[in-house]
Design a protein around this motif. Structure first.
Motif, PDB file in Angstrom:
ATOM      1  N   ALA A  32       0.837  -1.212   0.000  1.00  0.00           N
ATOM      2  CA  ALA A  32       0.000   0.000   0.000  1.00  0.00           C
ATOM      3  C   ALA A  32       0.869   1.259   0.000  1.00  0.00           C
ATOM      4  O   ALA A  32       0.559   2.250  -0.677  1.00  0.00           O
ATOM      5  CB  ALA A  32      -0.933  -0.012   1.217  1.00  0.00           C
ATOM      6  N   ASP A  35       2.268   1.801  -3.323  1.00  0.00           N
ATOM      7  CA  ASP A  35       1.198   2.270  -4.205  1.00  0.00           C
ATOM      8  C   ASP A  35       1.017   3.786  -4.086  1.00  0.00           C
ATOM      9  O   ASP A  35       0.493   4.422  -4.999  1.00  0.00           O
ATOM     10  CB  ASP A  35      -0.099   1.543  -3.838  1.00  0.00           C
ATOM     11  CG  ASP A  35      -1.070   1.488  -5.007  1.00  0.00           C
ATOM     12  OD1 ASP A  35      -0.590   1.464  -6.171  1.00  0.00           O
ATOM     13  OD2 ASP A  35      -2.285   1.468  -4.763  1.00  0.00           O
TER      14      ASP A  35
ATOM     15  N   VAL B 456      -7.301  -0.574   1.692  1.00  0.00           N
ATOM     16  CA  VAL B 456      -7.059  -0.030   0.345  1.00  0.00           C
ATOM     17  C   VAL B 456      -8.058  -0.655  -0.620  1.00  0.00           C
ATOM     18  O   VAL B 456      -8.037  -1.865  -0.845  1.00  0.00           O
ATOM     19  CB  VAL B 456      -5.616  -0.331  -0.119  1.00  0.00           C
ATOM     20  CG1 VAL B 456      -5.387   0.234  -1.515  1.00  0.00           C
ATOM     21  CG2 VAL B 456      -4.608   0.231   0.865  1.00  0.00           C
ATOM     22  N   ASN B 458      -9.089   1.242  -3.677  1.00  0.00           N
ATOM     23  CA  ASN B 458      -8.765   1.700  -5.029  1.00  0.00           C
ATOM     24  C   ASN B 458      -7.283   1.470  -5.270  1.00  0.00           C
ATOM     25  O   ASN B 458      -6.445   2.212  -4.774  1.00  0.00           O
ATOM     26  CB  ASN B 458      -9.113   3.183  -5.176  1.00  0.00           C
ATOM     27  CG  ASN B 458     -10.607   3.407  -5.038  1.00  0.00           C
ATOM     28  OD1 ASN B 458     -11.400   2.684  -5.625  1.00  0.00           O
ATOM     29  ND2 ASN B 458     -10.971   4.388  -4.218  1.00  0.00           N
ATOM     30  N   PHE B 459      -6.976   0.416  -6.010  1.00  0.00           N
ATOM     31  CA  PHE B 459      -5.579   0.080  -6.241  1.00  0.00           C
ATOM     32  C   PHE B 459      -4.986   1.022  -7.278  1.00  0.00           C
ATOM     33  O   PHE B 459      -5.564   1.242  -8.346  1.00  0.00           O
ATOM     34  CB  PHE B 459      -5.429  -1.359  -6.759  1.00  0.00           C
ATOM     35  CG  PHE B 459      -5.903  -2.406  -5.791  1.00  0.00           C
ATOM     36  CD1 PHE B 459      -6.286  -2.094  -4.492  1.00  0.00           C
ATOM     37  CD2 PHE B 459      -5.942  -3.737  -6.171  1.00  0.00           C
ATOM     38  CE1 PHE B 459      -6.721  -3.077  -3.611  1.00  0.00           C
ATOM     39  CE2 PHE B 459      -6.376  -4.723  -5.298  1.00  0.00           C
ATOM     40  CZ  PHE B 459      -6.768  -4.395  -4.024  1.00  0.00           C
ATOM     41  N   GLY B 460      -3.808   1.568  -6.977  1.00  0.00           N
ATOM     42  CA  GLY B 460      -3.066   2.347  -7.952  1.00  0.00           C
ATOM     43  C   GLY B 460      -2.235   1.437  -8.835  1.00  0.00           C
ATOM     44  O   GLY B 460      -2.306   0.204  -8.747  1.00  0.00           O
TER      45      GLY B 460
END
Lengths: 516, 516
Positions: A32, A35, B456, B458-460
């Motif tokens: 995370a 990310d 988390v 919304n994954f980037g």
């Protein structure tokens, strides 16, 4: 911010901006955090041997470390063989290995293992982060040790250290000390040896095999008559205009023969050469027993600087002459006849593009290309260093990411290629500019030779079942396509020349299965 | 004869007649010795994760150890993750790891590493043979320890111990001591607990999950009202006519919920269940804090005998009633609608053949089959034990070699399957009767769930690049065919039912890529 954010920030401020990864549950906060940092390039490997081998290849070519992200003890374990190669290549690297939350370890949950114990044999430095508050210091230490020692740092990140809150801090790059000074006594001894008229050899390894260092070594050799040899290293600058040091042969008898005349050896980077394996009745040290060895510099030293100091010690100027490879690539005749390791090497040599990165895990199929290399365009040779097979495909991944403008040509034996074949998928996903040549002999050919060395010439069923890779034959084109890499098969040398030429004209990964 | 011959003879006289192998130069004398012993079956794996995983699967089903042959530290390292699983499964195994000749170690040759250091975290016993004269004693010790402790023995064989001469001796099987006795105090405490009227649970693991032991546990449960739970173990007897213990859920919240009512737990084999991972604010122990735990027996004990003793302690006779699964496989309706993990599980359940070995590395895709299992034909369930993914394909190799008359059905997630995909080649070479079902979801789906668990959603780009397996999609059919395994793809549940039915009617390896 949490500990994982801090870890990312420390890596980035120290210019570590590529992370080869195969994460698991205990690393989710780190994932995370990554990310939230789009400036970090995260590259997935579908097995950890790909991850660590790619980090090795990256650092060898980028001349700076990458990070890895590995999942607890078993994830690290899967990557250890290529950490062994990185350790032998003296590749700086920061492995981040996730672990259970500190307070969970007492439960001995299924994935619990002794991560320090696993890491130590293949790392130069191992450290565990105690808590979120300790992330910065420990990560800086891991980075500093990787750079100073030129080696593998393994940093263990418990899940609660990753998710724990920390205060933001102003970070700066770690200050690295100067490399240690070369011993004046050794320098003087080496100078005296070169002036003494004794038959001398300079044996180079590691960063002494970069173009500039080789040139200095070449000047010393030309001025003194010393021979230049090289040992298998992270990378070697080769090609026309560069000084060629002769590789110490892998074969014990040949190595002993090649080095038998020398009375004094000056070693930079590596130590005095030894046999890769022991054989009954054969020596372990390759230099004559009465050869004096002067260990002038280690990997941690400035090896180019050590060679310059040696040149100055004996009065060889920076503009003194040296013998360099003469460009003759265009004069190499096209191979014809059978498709074998030799004809393929000639075909690759003829077509090798300027500034190529030549990954070499050809094992039994490699020699001819090295012999031809002084006449080719300048290129870098990146070989297997530690004998842990299964690094060629990952090395190509890492090198291509480090140097996107350069063509990567990977000469890959089939047996070793299968170890980390999953790396082809990463080549496809990242659209890496790699041409892989599979030298498909359907055997652990090196071992068949070793069996003959131990006196077995008629292989029975069990020996054949362990040393042959046939029944069934591997179809490398199907395997490559299954992972998204275009591939084609050559059964003749003409087909190979044609395919290799085509592969060089396009960008992106391509695999040629050469059935030798 | 030489030390390597002696090692083979000691293995064979102790009924170890399968050797999973990936040899190297330092093991050539051992390979030559194996070649002189056609009664030893040598099975090549193209990466060491296949070798150790297959040895694990073999011993789980054959109920006797296999040997492995691994090449020095890096070869062992590649096999460590599946040794971790074997260690957690308490699988007896004798790993033979070759090393340099004793006198060569001082040279620190490229392949030299700390083999003991690497082996220790994943072995129950580690020993080094000092010389040819010590081969017999040390090998017998390795075998004895593997059997007594039910665990992984790692035996280091230096090349000169292998090639050194030894005198022939008359060998016999090692005498194994009786398993340790169950503590009378614990037995009496467990009996008292079951008679006390407190809410009790019996938690079984390892050999307490074989059919006979489960039946005894079922009699105790029926007589006392105690609940029966199981922990992930080497293998579990499942199906109609057998007693079904309820698996402790993987999910922490579900596990706590399932166990919250119990006041006393009696554990056999495994210890009190713990969370697979730690999560902020969630407990590590799955039983209530005030639940009394009686650790009646460990893996080293005779677990079936311990259950019989417990039954006797509370006066439950050997012909007392128990609740067993009722056969209803033929009544399961054919699935229709979408192709997903659920419909595939139902289709596999309906068609599962008598006495099948069900290998389970389905990870996120597994649950429904377990729920249906009490109504199916009798079969064995062989799951991943230690959480080190990448064991399904090798487990299938080993199980199929142990039980050539039984069908092996391997439920395999795609992400974990890629770790040791090389095992498909061994399935083809040995013509093993394995149907592999790839649950292809093109993701580390379990980790996507864990990312959501850490908040988390919304994954980037970086998270997607580490948790998705797409771009490019893996084509499992091409990969399997490239290794000589026939394969076909199912995009609908109807196609899957058709392919799975066809696969069951033939012998030999077959792979179905189910695109879910």
């Amino acid at each position: 911010m949490n500990g994982a954010d801090m870890l990312c920030d420390v890596l980035l401020v120290n210019d570590i901006d590529v992370c080869f990864a195969n994460p698991g549950t205990s690393e989710m906060h780190f994932v995370a955090a990554l990310d939230r940092k789009p400036q970090m390039r995260c590259v997935l490997g579908l097995a950890e041997g790909v991850v660590t081998g790619a980090a090795d290849g990256y650092a060898r070519m980028a001349d700076k470390p990458a990070a890895t992200l590995l999942h607890t003890g078993p994830g690290l374990a899967n990557g250890l063989a290529n950490l062994h190669n990185a350790r032998r290549a003296r590749t700086p690297m920061v492995n981040v290995v996730g672990d259970h939350a500190t307070y969970h370890l007492k439960h001995d949950a299924p994935l619990t293992s002794d991560i320090e114990g696993l890491a130590r044999p293949m790392s130069h430095w191992v450290g565990r982060i105690e808590s979120a508050a300790g992330v910065r210091t420990r990560t800086e230490e891991a980075y500093r040790e990787a750079q100073m020692r030129r080696g593998v740092s393994t940093l263990i990140l418990p899940a609660d250290a990753a998710w724990g809150e920390v205060q933001p801090e102003t970070l700066g790059p770690v200050t690295l000390p100067q490399p240690p000074a070369i011993s004046a006594d050794l320098l003087s001894a080496a100078g005296a040896a070169l002036r003494s008229g004794r038959r001398a050899v300079i044996i180079l390894a590691g960063r002494a095999l970069r173009a500039g260092a080789l040139e200095t070594a070449g000047r010393i050799a030309a001025a003194t008559g010393a021979a230049l040899f090289s040992q298998t290293s992270d990378r070697t600058a080769r090609g026309a205009g560069r000084v060629a040091a002769r590789p110490v042969p892998y074969n014990v008898d040949q190595a002993v023969q090649a080095l038998r005349e020398f009375e004094v050896a000056i070693c930079l980077g590596g130590h005095a050469p030894v046999g890769f394996f022991a054989y009954p009745g054969k020596p372990g040290a390759m230099l004559p027993a009465d050869c004096e060895v002067i260990q002038l510099a280690e990997h941690e030293h400035d090896l180019a600087g050590a060679l310059e100091a040696l040149a100055a010690e004996i009065g060889v100027r920076g503009d003194a002459p040296f013998v360099a490879g003469r460009f003759n690539q265009r004069e190499i005749a096209a191979p014809n006849g059978v498709l074998d390791a030799d004809s393929i090497s000639v075909a690759v040599a003829r077509a090798l593009p300027e500034d190529a990165i030549l990954i070499d895990e050809a094992i039994t199929s490699g020699g001819r290309l090295t012999a031809l290399s002084p006449g080719l365009v300048p290129h870098d040779h990146v070989p297997l260093t530690g004998g842990a097979i299964g690094e060629g495909i990952p090395l190509a991944v890492g090198a291509a990411i480090a140097c996107p403008q350069r063509k990567v040509v990977a000469m890959q034996a089939d047996g070793s290629g299968m170890y980390t074949v999953q790396g082809l998928w990463t080549q496809a996903r990242e659209n890496l500019d790699v041409v892989t040549v599979i030298l498909s002999n359907r055997a652990y050919a090196i071992l068949q030779g070793e069996m003959r060395n131990v006196g077995v010439n008629n292989f029975g069923r069990n020996a054949r079942r362990m040393l042959d890779l046939d029944s069934p034959d591997l179809d490398w084109c199907l395997i490559a396509r299954g992972m998204g890499v275009e591939a084609a098969r050559a059964d003749t040398i003409e087909q190979f020349i044609d395919l290799f030429g085509t592969a060089l004209t396009r960008k992106g990964p391509f695999l040629i299965e050469a059935r030798i």
